[in-house]
Design a protein around this motif. Structure first.
Motif, short mmCIF file in Angstrom:
data_model
loop_
_atom_site.label_atom_id
_atom_site.label_comp_id
_atom_site.label_asym_id
_atom_site.label_seq_id
_atom_site.Cartn_x
_atom_site.Cartn_y
_atom_site.Cartn_z
N LEU A 1 0.69 -1.51 -0.17
CA LEU A 1 -0.10 -0.22 0.03
C LEU A 1 0.80 1.20 0.08
O LEU A 1 0.77 2.37 -0.44
CB LEU A 1 -1.19 0.10 1.15
CG LEU A 1 -2.19 0.66 0.49
CD1 LEU A 1 -2.83 0.69 -0.37
CD2 LEU A 1 -3.42 0.47 2.48
N THR A 2 1.48 1.02 1.08
CA THR A 2 2.79 2.32 0.54
C THR A 2 4.00 2.33 0.41
O THR A 2 4.47 3.73 0.30
CB THR A 2 2.87 3.19 2.49
OG1 THR A 2 2.91 2.08 3.41
CG2 THR A 2 1.70 3.28 2.63
N GLY A 3 4.55 1.52 -0.10
CA GLY A 3 6.00 0.80 -0.34
C GLY A 3 6.64 1.60 -1.39
O GLY A 3 5.24 1.67 -2.16
N ASP A 4 7.94 1.09 -1.89
CA ASP A 4 8.55 2.25 -2.46
C ASP A 4 8.48 1.42 -4.20
O ASP A 4 8.06 0.08 -4.04
CB ASP A 4 10.17 1.65 -2.87
CG ASP A 4 11.20 1.97 -3.54
OD1 ASP A 4 10.75 3.11 -3.43
OD2 ASP A 4 11.81 1.57 -4.57
N VAL B 1 -7.74 -6.38 -7.21
CA VAL B 1 -5.95 -6.32 -7.14
C VAL B 1 -5.14 -4.89 -6.51
O VAL B 1 -4.55 -5.37 -5.96
CB VAL B 1 -6.06 -7.14 -8.07
CG1 VAL B 1 -5.94 -8.79 -7.75
CG2 VAL B 1 -6.01 -6.36 -8.35
N GLY B 2 -5.88 -3.68 -6.56
CA GLY B 2 -5.50 -2.60 -6.80
C GLY B 2 -4.41 -2.02 -7.73
O GLY B 2 -3.56 -1.42 -7.90
N LYS B 3 -5.04 -2.35 -9.51
CA LYS B 3 -4.34 -1.62 -9.84
C LYS B 3 -4.72 0.11 -10.25
O LYS B 3 -4.18 0.89 -10.59
CB LYS B 3 -5.05 -2.54 -11.69
CG LYS B 3 -5.22 -3.93 -11.77
CD LYS B 3 -6.23 -4.24 -12.38
CE LYS B 3 -8.02 -4.09 -12.43
NZ LYS B 3 -8.55 -4.83 -11.67
N SER B 4 -5.55 0.43 -9.73
CA SER B 4 -6.02 1.46 -9.98
C SER B 4 -5.27 2.38 -8.44
O SER B 4 -4.93 3.33 -9.15
CB SER B 4 -7.77 2.08 -9.56
OG SER B 4 -8.22 1.64 -10.45
N THR B 5 -4.76 1.79 -7.02
CA THR B 5 -4.20 2.33 -6.51
C THR B 5 -3.18 2.84 -7.07
O THR B 5 -2.37 3.47 -6.99
CB THR B 5 -4.31 1.67 -5.03
OG1 THR B 5 -5.94 1.18 -5.14
CG2 THR B 5 -3.77 1.40 -4.21
N LEU B 6 -2.12 1.50 -7.66
CA LEU B 6 -1.14 1.69 -8.17
C LEU B 6 -1.40 2.96 -9.84
O LEU B 6 0.06 3.88 -9.47
CB LEU B 6 -0.79 0.36 -8.75
CG LEU B 6 -0.09 -0.44 -8.37
CD1 LEU B 6 -0.01 -1.90 -8.91
CD2 LEU B 6 0.73 -0.17 -7.21
N VAL B 7 -2.17 2.46 -10.45
CA VAL B 7 -2.00 3.87 -10.99
C VAL B 7 -2.36 5.18 -10.71
O VAL B 7 -1.46 6.13 -11.17
CB VAL B 7 -3.86 3.93 -11.89
CG1 VAL B 7 -3.42 4.60 -12.97
CG2 VAL B 7 -3.00 2.40 -13.24
N ALA B 8 -3.39 5.58 -9.66
CA ALA B 8 -3.45 6.52 -8.58
C ALA B 8 -1.14 7.01 -8.51
O ALA B 8 -1.24 8.02 -8.36
CB ALA B 8 -4.16 6.79 -7.65
N ARG B 9 -1.01 6.17 -7.72
CA ARG B 9 0.38 6.26 -7.19
C ARG B 9 1.74 6.60 -7.85
O ARG B 9 2.12 7.51 -7.75
CB ARG B 9 1.12 5.39 -6.63
CG ARG B 9 0.03 5.46 -5.06
CD ARG B 9 0.29 3.73 -4.01
NE ARG B 9 2.13 4.18 -3.55
CZ ARG B 9 2.36 3.22 -3.13
NH1 ARG B 9 1.82 2.11 -3.40
NH2 ARG B 9 3.73 3.71 -2.93
N LEU B 10 0.83 5.54 -9.17
CA LEU B 10 2.07 6.16 -10.15
C LEU B 10 2.31 7.42 -10.89
O LEU B 10 2.80 7.87 -11.77
CB LEU B 10 2.56 5.38 -11.35
CG LEU B 10 3.28 3.47 -11.08
CD1 LEU B 10 2.36 2.48 -11.37
CD2 LEU B 10 3.99 3.56 -10.50
N ARG C 1 -10.16 6.66 -9.99
CA ARG C 1 -11.28 6.20 -8.98
C ARG C 1 -10.80 4.94 -8.17
O ARG C 1 -10.43 4.12 -8.84
CB ARG C 1 -12.65 6.00 -9.26
CG ARG C 1 -13.48 7.05 -9.32
CD ARG C 1 -15.10 7.14 -10.10
NE ARG C 1 -15.79 6.10 -9.04
CZ ARG C 1 -16.63 5.30 -9.83
NH1 ARG C 1 -16.39 5.34 -11.37
NH2 ARG C 1 -17.08 4.76 -8.31
N ILE C 2 -11.11 4.89 -7.25
CA ILE C 2 -10.37 3.67 -6.31
C ILE C 2 -11.15 3.12 -4.85
O ILE C 2 -12.11 3.72 -5.34
CB ILE C 2 -9.45 4.26 -5.71
CG1 ILE C 2 -8.04 4.59 -6.73
CG2 ILE C 2 -8.84 2.68 -4.35
CD1 ILE C 2 -6.87 5.10 -5.81
#
Ligand SMILES: Nc1nc2c(ncn2[C@@H]2O[C@H](COP(=O)(O)OP(=O)(O)OP(=O)(O)O)[C@@H](O)[C@H]2O)c(=O)[nH]1
Ligand SMILES: [Mg+2]
Ligand SMILES: [Zn+2]
Length: 354
Positions: free
Chosen positions: A204-207, A228-237, A244-245
């Motif tokens: 969730l917060t790692g490098d 699985v967290g695709k959008s979470t990664l897109v938002a962070r990247l 939307r997550i």
């Protein structure tokens, strides 16, 4: 009760009925698209020259296009809503390169779709709905480290190999695993590393620098089950706050809510593009022939030319070099089971196209 019955539980008659309803719905959509195209063209004659662009999203009637080349404006690149000119045969999808004209500030019309370098398809009973994204270089096969599902990963890898797209495994939610679970996950991932696939772990917060390294300069598409967290990664990247997550994830195991509904292309700050896509329940391999599948298993492919029979299906036939390699421990048994399962599913589909 599952909301959707798996298709193999439907009778042939039910499948045919569903297929014909889908076809009619699509015909209506196409009719409305033609009307929309006529309406937009009536509103104003195309202004200016023919432009190059890339499709960033695709909705029912409209396609969002970004002008390519030139420096982005201070607000970033502003996408334009485009209708598709009736004469365009190939339906534009996310990642397509197109030629288009402006009809005003934020409206336009697509005049043509350029030939596709690669095409990724998704399951669906109807050819017209299947294209997910075009001109992608990398498929990010995203799976949660919690209850890791290698069978689904194997399906994605076949799809990537068949499309000629490099696959990278992205294993999310590593923060939810204890030491013992991590060790067992590593065991399950070892065959993929041995085959040469990139494997990146995320939490969730790692490098994210390792993942960024895989993406720089390419067009990549995230795929994997809902949650699985695709959008979470897109938002962070991308740093894009509009992504939307799903709200709080109680289960951790990827019981998704289908938060992302359309594929969308984003820009990476360091160069390269990223497509977020809706989670899917299973990944069909339409267009792949059952007899080709073994060739798309990187670990199994080296053995297939050595079977006794040229049309060997690599099951329990005598003289099967693949089976011998499995028994000798040179091919992971679970991968062989995946191959058998995918071949069976494709054979069922091919004998029953509805
Ligand atoms: N603990 C933990 N939770 C995560 C991680 N990545 C995502 N989540 C949570 O998982 C939930 C689903 O994340 P999304 O990014 O919306 O999942 P998605 O893959 O885009 O799902 P769909 O759009 O439905 O296909 C959210 O509540 C996230 O906060 C992670 O690495 N660790
Ligand atoms: Mg999503
Ligand atoms: Zn064989």
């Amino acid at each position: 009760m599952p909301r959707h019955k798996p298709s193999h539980q439907l009778t042939d008659q039910q499948r045919r009925r569903i297929s014909s309803i889908r076809e009619r719905r699509l015909d209506r959509l196409e009719e409305r698209r033609r009307e929309e195209s006529a309406r937009v063209l009536q509103a104003g004659d195309p202004v200016g020259e023919v432009l190059d662009g890339r499709v960033t999203a695709h909705f029912g009637l409209n396609v969002e296009v970004e002008e390519s080349g030139g420096a982005p404006s201070p607000e970033g690149r502003i996408p334009c809503r485009c209708a598709v000119r009736e004469t365009v045969e190939m339906e534009p999808v996310c990642g397509d390169w197109v030629v288009w004209r402006r009809l005003g500030e934020d409206q336009g019309v697509i005049e043509g779709v350029k030939p596709r370098r690669t095409v990724l398809r998704r399951p669906g009973a109807c050819e017209r709905l299947r294209t997910l994204a075009a001109n992608v270089d990398r498929l990010l096969v995203t799976a949660s480290g919690v209850r890791f599902n290698p069978g689904l990963v194997d399906q994605y890898l076949v799809a990537a190999e068949a499309a000629g797209v490099e696959a990278v495994l992205v294993i999310s939610k590593m923060d939810l695993l204890d030491e013992r679970e991590r060790t067992s996950l590593e065991g399950a991932l070892a065959p993929y590393r041995a085959m040469g696939y990139g494997v990146v772990h995320t939490s969730l917060t790692g490098d994210l620098s390792e993942l960024m390294g895989e993406l720089a300069g390419w067009t990549s598409v995230f795929s994997g089950q809902s949650g699985v967290g695709k959008s979470t990664l897109v938002a962070r990247l991308t740093g894009d706050e509009s992504v939307r997550i799903a709200p709080e994830d109680a289960t951790g195991g990827g019981q998704g809510r289908h938060t992302t509904t359309v594929a969308r292309l984003y820009h990476l700050p360091g160069g390269g593009e990223l497509i977020d896509s809706p989670g899917i329940r299973s990944f069909g391999l339409h267009g792949v022939d059952a007899s080709e599948v073994a060739g798309y298993f990187r670990d199994i492919a080296p053995f297939i030319g050595h079977c006794k029979f040229g049309d060997c299906e690599h099951g329990e036939e005598p003289g099967c070099a693949v089976r011998a390699a499995v028994k000798a421990g040179r091919v992971d048994e679970r991968r062989w089971e995946s191959l058998r399962r995918i071949v069976r599913e494709l054979e069922n589909e091919q004998s029953n196209p509805f």
